[in-house]
Design a protein around this motif. Structure first.
Motif, PDB file in Angstrom:
ATOM      1  N   VAL B  27      32.288 101.829 -32.874  1.00  0.00           N
ATOM      2  CA  VAL B  27      31.386 102.866 -33.325  1.00  0.00           C
ATOM      3  C   VAL B  27      32.009 103.295 -34.865  1.00  0.00           C
ATOM      4  O   VAL B  27      31.608 103.357 -35.811  1.00  0.00           O
ATOM      5  N   LEU B  28      33.317 103.336 -34.716  1.00  0.00           N
ATOM      6  CA  LEU B  28      34.051 103.598 -35.989  1.00  0.00           C
ATOM      7  C   LEU B  28      33.678 102.509 -37.262  1.00  0.00           C
ATOM      8  O   LEU B  28      33.739 102.904 -38.489  1.00  0.00           O
ATOM      9  N   VAL B  29      33.911 101.424 -36.673  1.00  0.00           N
ATOM     10  CA  VAL B  29      33.604 100.111 -37.493  1.00  0.00           C
ATOM     11  C   VAL B  29      32.486 100.281 -38.031  1.00  0.00           C
ATOM     12  O   VAL B  29      32.128 100.107 -39.402  1.00  0.00           O
ATOM     13  N   THR B  30      31.375 100.429 -37.209  1.00  0.00           N
ATOM     14  CA  THR B  30      29.877 100.455 -37.872  1.00  0.00           C
ATOM     15  C   THR B  30      29.834 101.559 -38.667  1.00  0.00           C
ATOM     16  O   THR B  30      29.263 101.570 -39.847  1.00  0.00           O
ATOM     17  N   PHE B  31      30.455 102.788 -38.335  1.00  0.00           N
ATOM     18  CA  PHE B  31      30.443 104.059 -39.339  1.00  0.00           C
ATOM     19  C   PHE B  31      30.733 103.687 -40.579  1.00  0.00           C
ATOM     20  O   PHE B  31      30.295 103.806 -41.722  1.00  0.00           O
ATOM     21  N   LEU B  32      32.172 102.997 -40.719  1.00  0.00           N
ATOM     22  CA  LEU B  32      32.954 102.677 -41.904  1.00  0.00           C
ATOM     23  C   LEU B  32      31.902 101.786 -42.863  1.00  0.00           C
ATOM     24  O   LEU B  32      31.743 101.836 -43.933  1.00  0.00           O
ATOM     25  N   VAL B  33      31.504 100.786 -41.900  1.00  0.00           N
ATOM     26  CA  VAL B  33      30.653  99.813 -42.849  1.00  0.00           C
ATOM     27  C   VAL B  33      29.377 100.536 -43.193  1.00  0.00           C
ATOM     28  O   VAL B  33      28.856 100.121 -44.533  1.00  0.00           O
ATOM     29  N   ALA B  34      28.690 101.124 -42.669  1.00  0.00           N
ATOM     30  CA  ALA B  34      27.486 101.987 -43.124  1.00  0.00           C
ATOM     31  C   ALA B  34      27.810 102.692 -44.112  1.00  0.00           C
ATOM     32  O   ALA B  34      27.149 102.812 -45.168  1.00  0.00           O
ATOM     33  N   LEU B  35      28.937 103.660 -43.939  1.00  0.00           N
ATOM     34  CA  LEU B  35      29.373 104.632 -44.999  1.00  0.00           C
ATOM     35  C   LEU B  35      29.630 103.649 -46.530  1.00  0.00           C
ATOM     36  O   LEU B  35      29.267 104.011 -47.547  1.00  0.00           O
ATOM     37  N   ALA B  36      30.420 102.412 -46.164  1.00  0.00           N
ATOM     38  CA  ALA B  36      30.877 101.646 -47.366  1.00  0.00           C
ATOM     39  C   ALA B  36      29.755 101.287 -48.151  1.00  0.00           C
ATOM     40  O   ALA B  36      29.630 101.078 -49.402  1.00  0.00           O
ATOM     41  N   THR B  37      28.560 101.050 -47.523  1.00  0.00           N
ATOM     42  CA  THR B  37      27.418 100.383 -48.082  1.00  0.00           C
ATOM     43  C   THR B  37      26.159 101.345 -48.413  1.00  0.00           C
ATOM     44  O   THR B  37      25.169 100.756 -48.973  1.00  0.00           O
ATOM     45  N   THR B  38      26.743 102.573 -48.345  1.00  0.00           N
ATOM     46  CA  THR B  38      25.547 103.516 -48.720  1.00  0.00           C
ATOM     47  C   THR B  38      25.734 103.843 -50.057  1.00  0.00           C
ATOM     48  O   THR B  38      27.004 104.208 -50.737  1.00  0.00           O
TER      49      THR B  38
END
Lengths: 245, 236
Positions: B27-38
């Motif tokens: 979940v953390l990795v998903t969060f970080l990827v989603a955040l980085a590409t926002t």
């Protein structure tokens, strides 16, 4: 009766050329507690590290009938439980329970068996309340007891304690004496603390420059080498009293 | 030390604490990827991310204020780069840099505040992190306290011999350099001692885990639901 430890003509030289052990002969029988005395650097710790093959010199070392060789190291290390001088070096796992279970897991026990052994050993050392604590949250006395539990969990036949009273205050030393006196294992205690040794050991040996130069009762050895815990001899005290006048 | 408090937080017993570390890491990795590409000005998405973090902290029973305060440790770095970007005329990037770095830090703190480090490392290992790295992290964490204590003793010993006038800056620098060398040497000897203690307890080079990880249906549900929420918030 076969001795638990039999050492014959043991010699060991460090890489820098220091002759740390020079022809040591020593025997330990079941139920015995022996104190190892001697000045700093006289070879006491080097000697005990030979018993479980951490250091290996020339000569013969037999533990519970097994020669200490590369093939027997795993078995020998299960027979000898070694409590090191600095408990911080012995408590390397994140929690007390994991640390005490470290040895049983290495002996091939399952997680459940290792946990049971660890809890039993912690109870024996009166430290079961600390099972889930991190080692760095413990006092020096508690760390020493947990380190002891770590070796008791492996069901050793011999306990080797290297300077067990270091960093301990007098009450913690008394607790340790009580705890150790209840344990049935044969014990080797490396110490400068003659009172502590006298409370636990019947026999003592004295190391001098890598040689084992005397073997007798604790009292005999202490008297012969003037190995009292007092820093000053009677003549020094007389001299100081005269100076004060 | 600062991480003692986070260590205490991680010993809690909330539904978030109970999740398998692998689920939380995914979940953390998903969060970080989603955040980085926002995008930096996608404020509704960022608000959803922040709300999820706040909800996570509340469910875990962590003190939100202290968590947010601790995450500010990242700001001196990100604000510096933010100012540089701002001065270069890239205002949006400057804002994005600060807000994303801050939210990422809060997310990481939430993970370590709800997962005891040994379990977190086991999770990392189970997800394919090299064993050597995991062991290094474990020992670094364990002995950070001991080494820092030694450093404090050395600093105290140096201060005691400084005298009332204090040493010159040059002398202080030399003393600090010497202390650092001593600290390295002591750490080396300590490492040798630890290795001997491990061998004495029949260590053969492989750590056996005491509490094997279990990825149950609840962990799968948690990963899928939170992951889906993050992805949905990101693509809208």
């Amino acid at each position: 009766m076969t001795p638990l430890i039999e050492v014959r003509d043991l010699r060991f030289q460090y890489e820098d050329g220091t002759q740390a052990l020079d022809g040591i002969n020593f025997t330990l029988h079941a139920g015995e507690t022996v104190a190892l005395f001697g000045a700093n650097g006289s070879g006491k710790t080097t000697f005990v590290l030979q018993l479980n093959g951490i250091l290996q010199g020339q000569g013969s070392v037999t533990v519970c009938g097994l020669p200490v060789t590369k093939d027997n190291l795993a078995t020998v290390r299960s027979k000898i439980g070694m409590v090191f001088q600095d408990s911080d070096e012995q408590l390397f796992m994140p929690t007390v329970l994991e640390d005490v279970a470290f040895g049983p897991l290495n002996q091939g026990l399952t997680s459940q068996q290792a946990i049971e052994k660890a809890i039993a050993a912690l109870k024996q050392a009166r430290m079961e309340h600390a099972a889930n604590k991190a080692p760095y949250h413990l006092s020096a006395g508690e760390k020493r007891k947990v380190a002891l539990a770590g070796v008791l969990a492996m069901d050793p036949e011999i306990l080797v304690l290297d300077e067990p009273t270091t960093f301990l205050d007098p009450p913690a030393q008394r607790n340790l004496v009580h705890l150790l006196s209840e344990l049935p294992q044969a014990k080797l205690i490396v110490t400068h603390n003659t009172r502590f040794a006298g409370a636990l050991a019947q026999r003592a040996v004295f190391f001098e420059r890598g040689k084992l130069v005397a073997d007798g009762t604790v009292q005999e050895i202490v008297q012969r080498f003037d190995w009292t815990y007092s820093a000053l001899a009677p003549e020094d005290l007389r001299y100081l009293a005269q100076r004060r006048l | 030390m600062h991480h003692v408090l986070v260590d205490q937080w991680s010993q809690g017993s909330s539904p978030l604490h109970a999740r398998d570390p692998r689920a939380k890491l995914l979940v953390l990795v998903t969060f970080l990827v989603a955040l980085a590409t926002t995008a930096g000005n996608a404020f509704p998405t960022l608000a959803v991310d922040a709300a999820l973090l706040a909800a996570g902290a509340l469910i875990a029973g962590l003190p939100l204020g202290r968590l947010l305060l601790r995450a500010m440790a990242i700001l001196p770095f990100s604000v510096t780069f933010g100012i540089i970007s701002w001065l270069a005329g890239e205002h949006l990037r400057a804002i994005a840099l600060v807000e994303k770095s801050y939210l990422s830090t809060v997310a990481v703190l939430l993970l370590v505040g709800t997962t005891p480090l040994p379990r977190l490392l086991s999770g990392l290992e189970a997800l394919g992190t090299p064993r050597l790295l995991v062991l290094l992290a474990q020992f670094l964490y364990r002995y950070l306290f001991v080494i820092s204590e030694q450093a404090q003793h050395l600093r105290l010993a140096a201060a005691c011999r400084e005298g009332s006038s204090g040493a010159h800056r040059h002398g202080k620098f030399r003393a600090a350099a010497g202390a650092l060398a001593v600290l390295f040497a002591r750490s080396y000897y300590r490492a040798e001692g630890i290795h001997q203690a491990m061998l004495a307890r029949a260590f053969t080079g492989r750590f056996s885990p005491l509490n094997p990880l279990r990825f149950g249906p609840a962990d799968g549900f948690f990963t899928a639901v939170i992951g889906a929420m993050l992805i949905l918030a990101r693509i809208q």
